[in-house]
Write a protein that holds these residues in place. Structure first.
Motif, PDB file in Angstrom:
ATOM      1  N   VAL A  45       1.072  -1.530  -0.116  1.00  0.00           N
ATOM      2  CA  VAL A  45      -0.034   0.046  -0.049  1.00  0.00           C
ATOM      3  C   VAL A  45       1.057   1.319   0.324  1.00  0.00           C
ATOM      4  CG1 VAL A  45      -1.454  -1.045   0.716  1.00  0.00           C
ATOM      5  CG2 VAL A  45      -0.087  -0.281   2.288  1.00  0.00           C
ATOM      6  N   GLY A  46       2.397   1.257   0.286  1.00  0.00           N
ATOM      7  CA  GLY A  46       2.957   1.808   0.105  1.00  0.00           C
ATOM      8  C   GLY A  46       3.347   2.638   1.803  1.00  0.00           C
ATOM      9  N   LYS A  47       3.706   2.180   2.472  1.00  0.00           N
ATOM     10  CA  LYS A  47       4.273   2.591   4.070  1.00  0.00           C
ATOM     11  C   LYS A  47       5.211   2.565   3.561  1.00  0.00           C
ATOM     12  CE  LYS A  47       3.651  -1.815   5.685  1.00  0.00           C
ATOM     13  NZ  LYS A  47       2.785  -2.070   4.008  1.00  0.00           N
ATOM     14  N   THR A  48       6.383   1.406   3.127  1.00  0.00           N
ATOM     15  CA  THR A  48       7.845   1.958   2.841  1.00  0.00           C
ATOM     16  C   THR A  48       8.223   3.300   2.817  1.00  0.00           C
ATOM     17  OG1 THR A  48       8.069   0.187   3.795  1.00  0.00           O
ATOM     18  CG2 THR A  48       9.655   1.077   2.423  1.00  0.00           C
ATOM     19  N   TYR A  49       7.141   3.702   1.118  1.00  0.00           N
ATOM     20  CA  TYR A  49       7.689   5.027   0.309  1.00  0.00           C
ATOM     21  C   TYR A  49       7.130   6.101   1.074  1.00  0.00           C
ATOM     22  CZ  TYR A  49       7.119   7.952  -3.686  1.00  0.00           C
ATOM     23  OH  TYR A  49       7.456   8.751  -4.701  1.00  0.00           O
ATOM     24  N   ALA A  50       6.218   6.063   1.774  1.00  0.00           N
ATOM     25  CA  ALA A  50       6.067   7.254   2.646  1.00  0.00           C
ATOM     26  C   ALA A  50       7.272   7.970   4.272  1.00  0.00           C
ATOM     27  CB  ALA A  50       4.073   6.981   3.316  1.00  0.00           C
ATOM     28  N   MET A  51       6.988   6.734   4.687  1.00  0.00           N
ATOM     29  CA  MET A  51       8.535   6.287   5.641  1.00  0.00           C
ATOM     30  C   MET A  51       9.475   7.177   5.281  1.00  0.00           C
ATOM     31  SD  MET A  51      10.002   3.511   7.496  1.00  0.00           S
ATOM     32  CE  MET A  51      10.878   2.933   6.505  1.00  0.00           C
ATOM     33  N   LEU A  52      10.173   6.918   3.760  1.00  0.00           N
ATOM     34  CA  LEU A  52      10.961   7.882   3.191  1.00  0.00           C
ATOM     35  C   LEU A  52      10.891   9.445   2.683  1.00  0.00           C
ATOM     36  CD1 LEU A  52      12.311   4.258   1.084  1.00  0.00           C
ATOM     37  CD2 LEU A  52      13.137   5.960   3.330  1.00  0.00           C
ATOM     38  N   GLU A  53       9.183   9.742   2.231  1.00  0.00           N
ATOM     39  CA  GLU A  53       9.231  10.764   2.249  1.00  0.00           C
ATOM     40  C   GLU A  53       9.313  11.777   3.374  1.00  0.00           C
ATOM     41  OE1 GLU A  53       6.042  10.603  -2.045  1.00  0.00           O
ATOM     42  OE2 GLU A  53       5.159  10.413   0.197  1.00  0.00           O
ATOM     43  N   GLU A  54       8.972  10.592   4.327  1.00  0.00           N
ATOM     44  CA  GLU A  54       9.267  11.818   5.258  1.00  0.00           C
ATOM     45  C   GLU A  54      10.144  12.067   6.450  1.00  0.00           C
ATOM     46  OE1 GLU A  54       8.048  13.879   9.320  1.00  0.00           O
ATOM     47  OE2 GLU A  54       6.787  13.021   7.410  1.00  0.00           O
ATOM     48  N   ALA A  55      11.290  11.113   5.648  1.00  0.00           N
ATOM     49  CA  ALA A  55      12.718  10.915   5.930  1.00  0.00           C
ATOM     50  C   ALA A  55      13.003  12.225   5.314  1.00  0.00           C
ATOM     51  CB  ALA A  55      13.348   9.373   6.108  1.00  0.00           C
ATOM     52  N   HIS A  56      12.837  12.174   4.290  1.00  0.00           N
ATOM     53  CA  HIS A  56      13.579  13.078   3.475  1.00  0.00           C
ATOM     54  C   HIS A  56      13.080  14.168   3.639  1.00  0.00           C
ATOM     55  CE1 HIS A  56      15.452  11.621  -0.266  1.00  0.00           C
ATOM     56  NE2 HIS A  56      14.390  10.496   0.432  1.00  0.00           N
TER      57      HIS A  56
ATOM     58  N   ALA B 280      14.231   4.148  -5.350  1.00  0.00           N
ATOM     59  CA  ALA B 280      14.570   5.029  -5.949  1.00  0.00           C
ATOM     60  C   ALA B 280      14.546   5.992  -4.825  1.00  0.00           C
ATOM     61  CB  ALA B 280      14.100   5.565  -7.279  1.00  0.00           C
ATOM     62  N   MET B 281      13.848   5.916  -3.628  1.00  0.00           N
ATOM     63  CA  MET B 281      13.742   6.833  -2.622  1.00  0.00           C
ATOM     64  C   MET B 281      14.830   7.592  -1.900  1.00  0.00           C
ATOM     65  SD  MET B 281      11.046   8.516  -2.601  1.00  0.00           S
ATOM     66  CE  MET B 281      10.770   9.318  -1.659  1.00  0.00           C
ATOM     67  N   LEU B 282      15.268   5.898  -1.903  1.00  0.00           N
ATOM     68  CA  LEU B 282      16.351   5.813  -0.643  1.00  0.00           C
ATOM     69  C   LEU B 282      17.484   7.461  -0.873  1.00  0.00           C
ATOM     70  CD1 LEU B 282      17.083   2.398  -0.002  1.00  0.00           C
ATOM     71  CD2 LEU B 282      16.456   3.823   1.509  1.00  0.00           C
TER      72      LEU B 282
END
Length: 825
Positions: free
Chosen positions: A16-27, A51-53
Motif C-alpha cells: 500500500v506504500g508504507k515504506t514509500y511514505a516513510m522515506l518521503e517523511e525522512a526526506h 529510488a526513494m532512498l
C-alpha cells in the motif's frame, strides 16, 4: 535524556506504500535540517521504493551466520554509535535471526527510543497481536511475526497509509509489489478483493479505537466532562424491572439509525447493597443487550441519577434512554424521580423517556420479609405485657422515687423489649409505659392528666426515644437478615459459577451444580416442550409434574423436581435459568463451529490447490510448450546441441509436471482414505539407491550410510521411494554448498530408522508440526509461491505404511528427518 519519538506507518496489506511514505517523511525531515539515517529499509525489489532512498545516509547492515547460512539484520550497535536524531527502521514486526541480540525488531526500536533517537517505522495490520487470529480466519494465512498492540499504541503518531483494494490489485498486476511469476497466485488468494476490503476495515477500526483512546486521554488531562459528539453512544438505564427489555430494544433502534453507534446498558446498584434488582431479570436483559451488539455495565452509587450521569459522561455518551417512572402519582408529589432529575442535570446529553406498561402503576415491590422470627416477636409481646406491670409494682414499693428515674427505668424496659421482639412489641411497650408513668408516677396520681409542664415534656421525650430506639433495632435486625441472605445468595452464585467454569460442558455443569446446591432430584431444560438437557433422575418433561418451573426465555423452560423452593431461592434459579440459555446457545455455536471447521479446511485446501494449478502446474507446462514450439518452428534452425537442450527442457518440465500431478492425486487419495497400499518384504538398502536415482545429478551428491545387514521391512516399496524422494529433495533444497545431506540407517527393536540429515538453517522446534501442513512453505513470506506438498504427503504416505516421520535437530545445526518403519516379522 529525553526519550525519542516513535512514528508508525500502518497499512492494511503489503504494497500500500508504507515504506514509500516513510522515506518521503525522512526526506522532508532531512530537508529541514534533521540528522536522518536509514538504519534498515526492505525494498523487496520495488524500484520506486529503492529510488526513494536517494541520498539518505544508510547504516550498513550487520551480517550474521546462522547454521551455515548468512543473513543480514539491523546493526543496532552501529546506529547507537552514530546517534542520529532520526532513524528509519522498516518492518517493526520482523523476527531477528538468533544471535542478533533482541528476538524482535520492535525491541531494537525500543532501545533506540530509550537512547533518545526518534524512529520512523512501518507495520501491517495483520501483524498486530490482537488481530492476528482474525486475519488468519479471513485470509487463511497465519502470520508468525507479530508485534504487541501496546507497542503500537504507545507511538506518538500512527499514520494510516490507505489504498482501495482495486488500486492495490492494479499495483499488483503492474508488477509494482511482487515479481511477475507471483502475481497471479497472490491475486487469486491473499489479495482477493474481499480479503483486502476486510483488512482495510480492520485497519480503519483499529486506528479509530486508537484515536478514541487519545481523545479520552486528552479530555481527562484537561478535565473536560462535557460531551463531545464524535460518535453516537446510547446509554440505556436498567432499573431491574421487566420494562428493561422494552428500553433495550428502543435504545438499539436509536443506535441503529447511526452507523457505528455504540449501545451501552447500565444498571446502578445502590451502595447499601440491599435494594438490588432481580438478578434473573438483569441476567436476561444483559443477554438481550449483548445479542443486539451492546455491552452491559454495572456501577454503584447512592444517587441513581448522579451515578448514571457520571457513567454517561465518562463514556462520552450522546443519548440516555430511561423508562418513565413506575411510581404512582402520590409518590411523585414528594420526589421528582430518576427520569426528571436526570433530564434536569443532563446538560448536552439528550434524554429519552420511554413509556411502558408499568409506567405510573407503582413499583409493585414484593412484600419485605419480617425482620425477626415469629418466636422472638411473641417473646417481645410477652415481656411487654408481663414486665411493665411488674416494673410498676416494684417502683410503687420504693418510697417516693424521682420521676426522672422512673422514666429511665421504663425506657430501659422498652429498649429490652425492642431487642427481644423488634418494632411492634417495642411500640406497645412505649405506649403502655407512657400510660403507666402518667397514671402511677405523674401528679395528680391515679388520673391520666399531667399537672406540671416539665413532666409532660419528659413523657413526650420518653415516647419519642422509645419509638426511635425500637425502630433502629428493628431496622438493624432487618438489615442483618438481608445482608446474611445476600451473602448466602452470592455464595451460591459463586459456587454454581465455579462449577460451570470447571466443567467441560458448561450447560451440563450448570444444571448439575444447580441440582446439588438445592438438593434436587433432577433439573431439566425444555425447548418448545422437548428436553434438550437434563441431569438427575427422574427427568421431568412435563411442567405440570415439576415442583418448580422457571422460564429462561421465550422458548426455554427449566423444570426442577424434588421439592419446592423459597422465594429467595427461586430468584437464584431464575438467574441461572437465563445463564442456561446462554450456555445452550454457546454449545450449539461450538457444535456448528466444529462442523464448519472441516468445511473451512477443505475450502483452504481447495484454494491452495487452485494456487498450485495457476502457478506450479502452469510453469512446467509453459516450459514444455516453449521447448516443443521452438522445435516445431520453421523460422529457426537448431543444431544438434540446441535440439538436445530443448528436448531435455521439455523432458524435465514434463517430469516435474508428472511428479506434481502424482503428489496432488496421492494427497487427495490420502484425505479421502482411498490410497491403496501393497505391503511386501523389501530391504531399505534396495529402495534408497532408487530414490537417489530419481533425484538425478543432485541425488549423487548425497552421502549414504545404510548397512546391508539391516532387517527387512514390511512396506510398499513404491510409496517408500516416493517418501524418500520428497524428504531428500527437501534436504537438498536447504543444504548449504559443500555440505550435502546424509542418509543413514539403523535398527531399533522392531523398527528400522532411516535418517535424512541436513546442515541447513533448520527449523525452530515449536514450528516442526507446521512443515507437515499441506500447501505450506515454511519460511516464505506468503503461501502462494509453490505447492508445499512434499513433507505433508510424505508423512501421510509413511503413516499409511504403518510408520512415522518425525523431525529432530541436527547436532551442529540443521534438521534431521527420522523415517521409522516396522521390521518384517
Amino acid at each position: 535524556m529525553p526519550r525519542g519519538e516513535l512514528r508508525i506507518y500502518l497499512g492494511a496489506a503489503p504494497g500500500v506504500g508504507k515504506t514509500y511514505a516513510m522515506l518521503e517523511e525522512a526526506h522532508r525531515r532531512a530537508d529541514r535540517g534533521a540528522d536522518v539515517v536509514v538504519a534498515l529499509v526492505e525494498t523487496h525489489g520495488r524500484k520506486h521504493t529503492a529510488a526513494m532512498l536517494g541520498d539518505l545516509e544508510v547504516v550498513p547492515r550487520r551480517e550474521i551466520v546462522h547454521r551455515g547460512v548468512a543473513f543480514t539484520e539491523l546493526d543496532l550497535a552501529a546506529v547507537l554509535a552514530r546517534r542520529p536524531e532520526i532513524a528509519v527502521v522498516d518492518e517493526l514486526a520482523h523476527t531477528n535471526i538468533p544471535g542478533a541480540g533482541h528476538a524482535k525488531r520492535w525491541q531494537d526500536v525500543q532501545e533506540l527510543l530509550d537512547a533518545g533517537i526518534s524512529v520512523l517505522t512501518t507495520v501491517n495490520v495483520q501483524h498486530l497481536e490482537s488481530l492476528n487470529d482474525v486475519v488468519a480466519r479471513i485470509t487463511g494465512v497465519e502470520q508468525r511475526e507479530t508485534v504487541p498492540d501496546a507497542v503500537v499504541r504507545a507511538a506518538e503518531q500512527v499514520e494510516l497509509i490507505d489504498m482501495t483494494p482495486e488500486a492495490l490489485r492494479r499495483r499488483m498486476a503492474h508488477g509494482n509489489v511482487y515479481r511477475p511469476e507471483r502475481v497471479d497466485a497472490a491475486l487469486g488468494n491473499y489479495f482477493r478483493t474481499g480479503n483486502l476490503t476486510a483488512l482495510r476495515e480492520l485497519a480503519l477500526l483499529w486506528l479509530a479505537d486508537q484515536v478514541e483512546d487519545q481523545l479520552d486521554r486528552y479530555r481527562a488531562d484537561h478535565d473536560i466532562d462535557t460531551t463531545w459528539e464524535t460518535r453516537e453512544r446510547v446509554v440505556v438505564a436498567l432499573g431491574g424491572g421487566p420494562e428493561g427489555e422494552t428500553l433495550i430494544r428502543r435504545a438499539a433502534r436509536i443506535a441503529a439509525r447511526t452507523r457505528g453507534a455504540d449501545l451501552l446498558a447500565v444498571h446502578v446498584t445502590r451502595n447499601d447493597g440491599l435494594a438490588g434488582a432481580d438478578p434473573a431479570t438483569l441476567a436476561r436483559q444483559r443477554v438481550l443487550a449483548e445479542s443486539l451488539g451492546g455491552t452491559y455495565h454495572q456501577v454503584t452509587g447512592g444517587d441513581v441519577s448522579g451515578a448514571l450521569l457520571a457513567f454517561a459522561r465518562g463514556v462520552n455518551a450522546t443519548q440516555i434512554v430511561l423508562g418513565a417512572s413506575s411510581r404512582g402519582r402520590f409518590a411523585q408529589l414528594f420526589t421528582a424521580g430518576v427520569g426528571v432529575t436526570t433530564t434536569a442535570l443532563s446538560g448536552s446529553i439528550d434524554v429519552h423517556l420511554v413509556t411502558h406498561e408499568r409506567a405510573g402503576r407503582g413499583r409493585g415491590r414484593e412484600r419485605m420479609p419480617a425482620a425477626l422470627s415469629r418466636g422472638r416477636r411473641i417473646a417481645g409481646f410477652a415481656v411487654a405485657v408481663l414486665g411493665l406491670p411488674l416494673l410498676t409494682v416494684v417502683l410503687t414499693i420504693v418510697p417516693d422515687p424521682p420521676l426522672v428515674n422512673d422514666i429511665l427505668l421504663f425506657l430501659a424496659a422498652v429498649v429490652g423489649v425492642a431487642l427481644i421482639g423488634g418494632r411492634w412489641p417495642a411500640l406497645l411497650a412505649a405506649v403502655a409505659g407512657s400510660l403507666l408513668l402518667n397514671w402511677f408516677f405523674t401528679p395528680p396520681y391515679g388520673r391520666l392528666t399531667i399537672a406540671q409542664s416539665q413532666n409532660l415534656l419528659a413523657l413526650i421525650i420518653f415516647v419519642v426515644v422509645a419509638v426511635a430506639v425500637s425502630w433502629v433495632v428493628d431496622t438493624a435486625a432487618r438489615t442483618t437478615r438481608q445482608a446474611a441472605q445476600a451473602a448466602a445468595e452470592a455464595q451460591t452464585l459463586a459456587a454454581v459459577a465455579g462449577g460451570v467454569l470447571r466443567g467441560q460442558r458448561p450447560l451440563t455443569a450448570l444444571l448439575d451444580r444447580l441440582r446439588e446446591t438445592f438438593a434436587l432430584d433432577s433439573v431439566a431444560l425444555l425447548e418448545d416442550g422437548t428436553v434438550v438437557a437434563a441431569v438427575g433422575e427422574p427427568v421431568c418433561a412435563d411442567p405440570a409434574g415439576a415442583d418448580v418451573a422457571v422460564r429462561a426465555d421465550d422458548r426455554l423452560l427449566m423444570l426442577l423436581k424434588g421439592h419446592t423452593l423459597e422465594a429467595s431461592d427461586r430468584r437464584i434459579v431464575e438467574a441461572f435459568a437465563a445463564q442456561a440459555a446462554v450456555a445452550l446457545r454457546q454449545e450449539r455455536l461450538a457444535a456448528e463451529a466444529a462442523t464448519a471447521k472441516p468445511l473451512a479446511e477443505a475450502n483452504r485446501l481447495r484454494t491452495a490447490l487452485l494456487a498450485a494449478v495457476s502457478h506450479d502446474l502452469r510453469t512446467p507446462l509453459a516450459g514444455a510448450k516453449a521447448a516443443v514450439a521452438g522445435l516445431r518452428s520453421a523460422e529457426v534452425e537448431f543444431d544438434e546441441e540446441d535440439r538436445a537442450e530443448l528436448l531435455a527442457t521439455a523432458d524435465e518440465s514434463l517430469d516435474r509436471l508428472d511428479r506434481l500431478v502424482a503428489n496432488l492425486l496421492d494427497m487427495s487419495r490420502l484425505q479421502a482414505g482411498a490410497l491403496g497400499v501393497t505391503r511386501i518384504v523389501v530391504g531399505a538398502e534396495e529402495v534408497v539407491p532408487k530414490a537417489l536415482d530419481d533425484l538425478g545429478d543432485a541425488g549423487r551428491t548425497v552421502t549414504v550410510r545404510v548397512p546391508d545387514d539391516l532387517p527387512p521391512l514390511t512396506t510398499d516399496p513404491g510409496l517408500l521411494e516416493r517418501v524418500l524422494v520428497n524428504v531428500i529433495a527437501n534436504a537438498l533444497r536447504y543444504s548449504p554448498p559443500g555440505k550435502p545431506p546424509t542418509v543413514t540407517g539403523s535398527s531399533h527393536g522392531d523398527l528400522v530408522e532411516l535418517r535424512i540429515i541436513d546442515h541447513g538453517p533448520g527449523i525452530p522446534a515449536d514450528r516442526w508440526d507446521d512443515v507437515f501442513l499441506p500447501f505450506q512453505r515454511l519460511g516464505d513470506r506468503d503461501n502462494h509461491n509453490g505447492v508445499g506438498l512434499g513433507l505433508a504427503l510424505s508423512r501421510g504416505l509413511t503413516e499409511a505404511m504403518g510408520g512415522t516421520l518425525t523431525p529432530e535437530e541436527t547436532p551442529g545445526g540443521g534438521l534431521t528427518m527420522i523415517l521409522a518403519l516396522p521390521v518384517a516379522p
